[in-house]
Design a protein around this motif. Structure first.
Motif, mmCIF file in Angstrom:
data_model
loop_
_atom_site.group_PDB
_atom_site.id
_atom_site.type_symbol
_atom_site.label_atom_id
_atom_site.label_comp_id
_atom_site.label_asym_id
_atom_site.label_seq_id
_atom_site.Cartn_x
_atom_site.Cartn_y
_atom_site.Cartn_z
ATOM 1 N N UNK A 130 10.173 -19.247 112.799
ATOM 2 C CA UNK A 130 10.606 -19.980 111.609
ATOM 3 C C UNK A 130 9.619 -19.869 110.464
ATOM 4 N N UNK A 131 8.486 -19.217 110.688
ATOM 5 C CA UNK A 131 7.444 -19.086 109.663
ATOM 6 C C UNK A 131 7.395 -17.638 109.206
ATOM 7 N N UNK A 132 7.641 -17.417 107.930
ATOM 8 C CA UNK A 132 7.657 -16.070 107.358
ATOM 9 C C UNK A 132 6.531 -15.960 106.318
ATOM 10 N N UNK A 133 5.648 -14.985 106.513
ATOM 11 C CA UNK A 133 4.515 -14.756 105.616
ATOM 12 C C UNK A 133 4.668 -13.388 104.969
ATOM 13 N N UNK A 134 4.436 -13.329 103.653
ATOM 14 C CA UNK A 134 4.548 -12.052 102.939
ATOM 15 C C UNK A 134 3.733 -12.128 101.654
ATOM 16 N N UNK A 135 3.309 -10.955 101.175
ATOM 17 C CA UNK A 135 2.585 -10.832 99.905
ATOM 18 C C UNK A 135 3.586 -10.357 98.849
ATOM 19 N N UNK A 136 3.711 -11.116 97.774
ATOM 20 C CA UNK A 136 4.607 -10.771 96.671
ATOM 21 C C UNK A 136 3.799 -10.654 95.383
ATOM 22 N N UNK A 137 4.483 -10.374 94.278
ATOM 23 C CA UNK A 137 3.801 -10.299 92.995
ATOM 24 C C UNK A 137 3.228 -11.649 92.569
ATOM 25 N N UNK A 138 3.859 -12.725 93.003
ATOM 26 C CA UNK A 138 3.368 -14.058 92.655
ATOM 27 C C UNK A 138 2.195 -14.481 93.513
ATOM 28 N N UNK A 139 2.066 -13.935 94.709
ATOM 29 C CA UNK A 139 0.983 -14.307 95.601
ATOM 30 C C UNK A 139 1.422 -14.274 97.055
ATOM 31 N N UNK B 164 -0.556 -18.923 94.631
ATOM 32 C CA UNK B 164 -0.355 -18.165 93.402
ATOM 33 C C UNK B 164 -1.551 -17.280 93.073
ATOM 34 N N UNK B 165 -1.235 -16.116 92.524
ATOM 35 C CA UNK B 165 -2.281 -15.303 91.925
ATOM 36 C C UNK B 165 -2.684 -15.905 90.580
ATOM 37 N N UNK B 166 -3.780 -15.413 90.033
ATOM 38 C CA UNK B 166 -4.248 -15.940 88.750
ATOM 39 C C UNK B 166 -3.222 -15.688 87.644
ATOM 40 N N UNK B 167 -2.611 -14.514 87.657
ATOM 41 C CA UNK B 167 -1.616 -14.188 86.638
ATOM 42 C C UNK B 167 -0.378 -15.076 86.773
ATOM 43 N N UNK B 168 0.088 -15.283 88.004
ATOM 44 C CA UNK B 168 1.260 -16.139 88.213
ATOM 45 C C UNK B 168 0.960 -17.578 87.796
ATOM 46 N N UNK C 276 -1.175 -18.482 85.433
ATOM 47 C CA UNK C 276 -1.198 -18.505 83.973
ATOM 48 C C UNK C 276 0.216 -18.498 83.398
ATOM 49 N N UNK C 277 1.107 -17.703 83.990
ATOM 50 C CA UNK C 277 2.497 -17.687 83.521
ATOM 51 C C UNK C 277 3.147 -19.057 83.700
ATOM 52 N N UNK C 278 2.837 -19.704 84.800
ATOM 53 C CA UNK C 278 3.400 -21.029 85.055
ATOM 54 C C UNK C 278 2.884 -22.047 84.038
ATOM 55 N N UNK C 279 1.606 -21.970 83.715
ATOM 56 C CA UNK C 279 1.033 -22.895 82.736
ATOM 57 C C UNK C 279 1.600 -22.646 81.342
ATOM 58 N N UNK C 280 1.829 -21.378 81.011
ATOM 59 C CA UNK C 280 2.414 -21.069 79.709
ATOM 60 C C UNK C 280 3.844 -21.603 79.608
ATOM 61 N N UNK C 281 4.604 -21.494 80.694
ATOM 62 C CA UNK C 281 5.961 -22.036 80.688
ATOM 63 C C UNK C 281 5.944 -23.551 80.508
ATOM 64 N N UNK C 282 4.984 -24.211 81.133
ATOM 65 C CA UNK C 282 4.885 -25.658 80.989
ATOM 66 C C UNK C 282 4.516 -26.042 79.559
ATOM 67 N N UNK C 283 3.622 -25.261 78.933
ATOM 68 C CA UNK C 283 3.248 -25.544 77.554
ATOM 69 C C UNK C 283 4.423 -25.335 76.607
ATOM 70 N N UNK C 284 5.207 -24.298 76.845
ATOM 71 C CA UNK C 284 6.374 -24.062 76.012
ATOM 72 C C UNK C 284 7.398 -25.187 76.166
ATOM 73 N N UNK C 285 7.560 -25.676 77.401
ATOM 74 C CA UNK C 285 8.498 -26.780 77.624
ATOM 75 C C UNK C 285 8.017 -28.042 76.920
#
Length: 320
Positions: free
Chosen positions: A143-152, A269-273, A275-284
């Motif tokens: 039931x536990x799935x681990x993977x590396x994606x672009x987000x982390x 999350x990676x550092x880039x992901x 930062x993207x999340x924080x930018x989306x929050x600032x825009x909101x």
């Protein structure tokens, strides 16, 4: 009868000074100075460039000619100034050379991304080893799935009909699911990355109160997972987002009612992901136009970030 025995008189000759004299100190000082000079020369030779070594060799081969006519080599050791090199023999490369120019900032960013990927890969192996080696958690490894994606690093804990993570229609954690989150919290807190927690449901309509549905249910379950991770040692400031997605992002798209669609999604999350999340929050916050949402009509377009305690009480009442 008396015998005349010789009388032996021993005279001890006193040595003035003895081992307390200072002669040995002078010899030792000369030896220490010589050794210091030797190691100094060895250090200079080890740090000298080949051109400097060549100049030193030229001086010892002909010290008189070397001093009177200055150094015949590239490196000057104190003679007349060395003339400037002839640019006609050593032309400089033009500015528009075809050689690629490397940006130090890009190299540093690339190195940091590589180190971050290696850190996430090590975290994945550590979590996998914990699940495989722990007798209590081994039955739930499917039931536990681990993977590396672009987000982390993505950690997905899916539901099972025989082993559900939550009580039916509730955000109350089962005991074994809490154990899984406690185990993961210790490893996740060891990395500086922030995490995102998402709750998901299947496509079956929620049969509770009219004010609550799968959106509220998925948000409540994500928040319950956050509290379990916090109880396991994860700091609150390491959580970047807690969101409910209902059935908008299915794990098994061919079977929207499959239990694997009911899951908790944790992304380191990676550092880039991040930062993207924080930018989306600032825009909101600035009132910019929000991104389109797959939420049904009558629901807020943005994702639920948190579920308050009064909402949890209403959810539990809806079960009854």
């Amino acid at each position: 009868m008396s015998t005349n025995q010789p009388i032996i008189i021993k005279r001890v000759k006193k040595v003035v000074g003895g081992h307390h004299g200072g002669a040995w100190k002078i010899a030792f000082a000369d030896f220490a100075v010589a050794m210091m000079a030797f190691f100094l020369v060895m250090w200079l030779l080890s740090s000298a460039t080949p051109e400097q070594k060549k100049a030193i060799s030229g001086y010892f081969q002909d010290p008189i000619g070397f001093s009177s006519s200055a150094s015949p080599y590239v490196i000057d050791l104190g003679g007349t100034p060395t003339p400037a090199p002839d640019n006609t023999l050593n032309p400089e490369l033009p500015e528009d050379s075809s050689m690629p120019q490397m940006d130090p900032d890009e190299d540093l960013d690339g190195l940091m991304e590589q180190l971050e990927q290696e850190r996430l890969q090590m975290l994945l192996l550590e979590l996998q080893a914990k699940v495989d080696e722990n007798d209590m958690l081994r039955p739930y490894r499917e039931q536990i799935h681990l993977s590396i994606t672009q987000e982390g690093l993505r950690i997905q804990i899916v539901d099972d009909e025989k082993r559900p993570m939550f009580a039916l229609g509730s955000a109350r954690l089962q005991t074994y699911f809490e154990d899984i989150l406690y185990m993961m919290a210790g490893s996740i807190r060891s990395v500086p990355n922030k995490i995102s927690i998402g709750g998901h449901t299947d496509a079956k309509p929620y049969s509770g109160q009219a004010d609550f549905g799968n959106w509220e249910l998925s948000s409540g379950r994500a928040n319950a997972a956050r509290r379990a991770l916090h109880a396991g040692g994860l700091e609150d400031n390491q959580v970047a987002r807690v969101a409910g997605y209902a059935s908008s992002v299915l794990f098994d798209r061919k079977n929207p009612y499959s239990p694997v669609n009911r899951r908790i999604d944790i992304v380191v999350l990676t550092k880039k992901a991040q930062q993207d999340l924080e930018e989306q929050a600032e825009e909101a916050d600035a009132g910019t136009e929000a991104q389109p949402s797959t939420a049904p009509a009558g629901r807020p377009a943005r994702e639920r970030m948190n579920l308050f305690e009064d909402g949890l009480l209403q959810l539990e009442q809806g079960r009854g």
